[in-house]
Design a protein around this motif. Sequence first.
Motif, short mmCIF file in Angstrom:
data_model
loop_
_atom_site.label_atom_id
_atom_site.label_comp_id
_atom_site.label_asym_id
_atom_site.label_seq_id
_atom_site.Cartn_x
_atom_site.Cartn_y
_atom_site.Cartn_z
N ALA A 296 0.83 -1.21 0.00
CA ALA A 296 0.00 0.00 0.00
C ALA A 296 0.87 1.26 0.00
O ALA A 296 0.51 2.27 -0.64
N ARG A 297 1.98 1.22 0.69
CA ARG A 297 2.88 2.37 0.72
C ARG A 297 3.49 2.60 -0.65
O ARG A 297 3.55 3.74 -1.14
N TYR A 298 3.95 1.51 -1.28
CA TYR A 298 4.55 1.67 -2.60
C TYR A 298 3.52 2.14 -3.62
O TYR A 298 3.82 2.96 -4.50
N ARG A 299 2.28 1.66 -3.51
CA ARG A 299 1.23 2.09 -4.44
C ARG A 299 1.01 3.60 -4.33
O ARG A 299 0.85 4.29 -5.35
N GLN A 300 1.00 4.12 -3.13
CA GLN A 300 0.84 5.57 -2.95
C GLN A 300 1.97 6.34 -3.63
O GLN A 300 1.75 7.34 -4.30
N VAL A 301 3.19 5.84 -3.43
CA VAL A 301 4.35 6.51 -4.02
C VAL A 301 4.29 6.45 -5.54
O VAL A 301 4.50 7.45 -6.24
N GLY A 302 3.98 5.25 -6.08
CA GLY A 302 3.96 5.09 -7.52
C GLY A 302 2.92 5.92 -8.23
O GLY A 302 3.11 6.34 -9.38
N HIS A 303 1.81 6.21 -7.56
CA HIS A 303 0.74 7.01 -8.16
C HIS A 303 0.95 8.51 -7.98
O HIS A 303 0.24 9.31 -8.60
#
Length: 331
Positions: A296-303
């Motif tokens: 979930a943390r990486y998804r936030q960063v990637g978006h």
Amino acid sequence: MAGLTFVDVCSGAGGLALGLEQAGFAPRLLLDDDEVAVATLRTNRPRWNVLRSDLLDFDPAEHPESHDVDLLAAGLPRVRSTATAGRVDSGLEERLLKATVYLVHAIRPRAVLIENVPELTHSDSHEAFREFARIELDHLGYAFRWFVVDAVDFGVPQNRKHGVLVAVRRQWAEAFRPPVPTSREPMTVGAALGPSMAARGWADATRWADQADQPAPTLVGGSKNRGGADLGPTRTKKKWATMGVNAHTVGDRVPGSDFVWDPELGRENMVKLTVEQAALLQGFPATWQISGLKTARYRQVGHATPPPVGKALGLAVAEALHSGSTIFAAG
């Protein structure tokens, strides 16, 4: 220009909002429907007015603080470009785009900023939205520009193109100019991440940084229906491999002093980037805390919209509103 205000929808990890803050804007309201993204925003900016709400359900009439602002901003998630075919609502992207434009009717900002994939500005797949936006915004008294910016031109160590729509009320619109690149030389992955790679005593950090001598390829966040965190599709993974990075996963921590880096031996002897390092590649400050579990943390960063891109766009809008006001007053 002092006292500029904004509303930010689909705020995510706060990249666009942070950039606008750096450009001199103060938020009246931020909203996102994701629980961990809302936690990220509240952790880093406790005084920001953050609402957990789906953009499609948001009613501005219930939030008068969102009215009469200088800027309505939306860094919409790159749903179509990152989701595996068949695993995501293919119409979601267009509904979010249209919902942002519909908000203009109620909020009546002096300017509108929508950021998404570069194809937004020219692809046939987005032609219907561009025509919809043209009709609606023209009717409401806005003039607008479509253009593409690349994050690497603004000090972000990543090749990441953004399709941008900026609409400004006609009395200020003539003064608007898209931001001009601020970086003469691109920042490399090695330059951005070298210090963090050495943080746990890894002796080869400098040698690795020398090999990672180019900007990163575009980070992608994926959809909630997609599996675990990785750095992108096959072609992107191959690009990372040339820099000695295992892009098939995201690491929990940077290499320790005993790590053997030898890309010729395969993935397990390549470095893995952490979520914190991915955030650095997006231009977030090291102090920005991303909430949630790793995926979930990486998804936030990637978006996220890289904050330096948000700042550049915000400064361009602020300059138009300031110059336009001066011209309007003089006339």
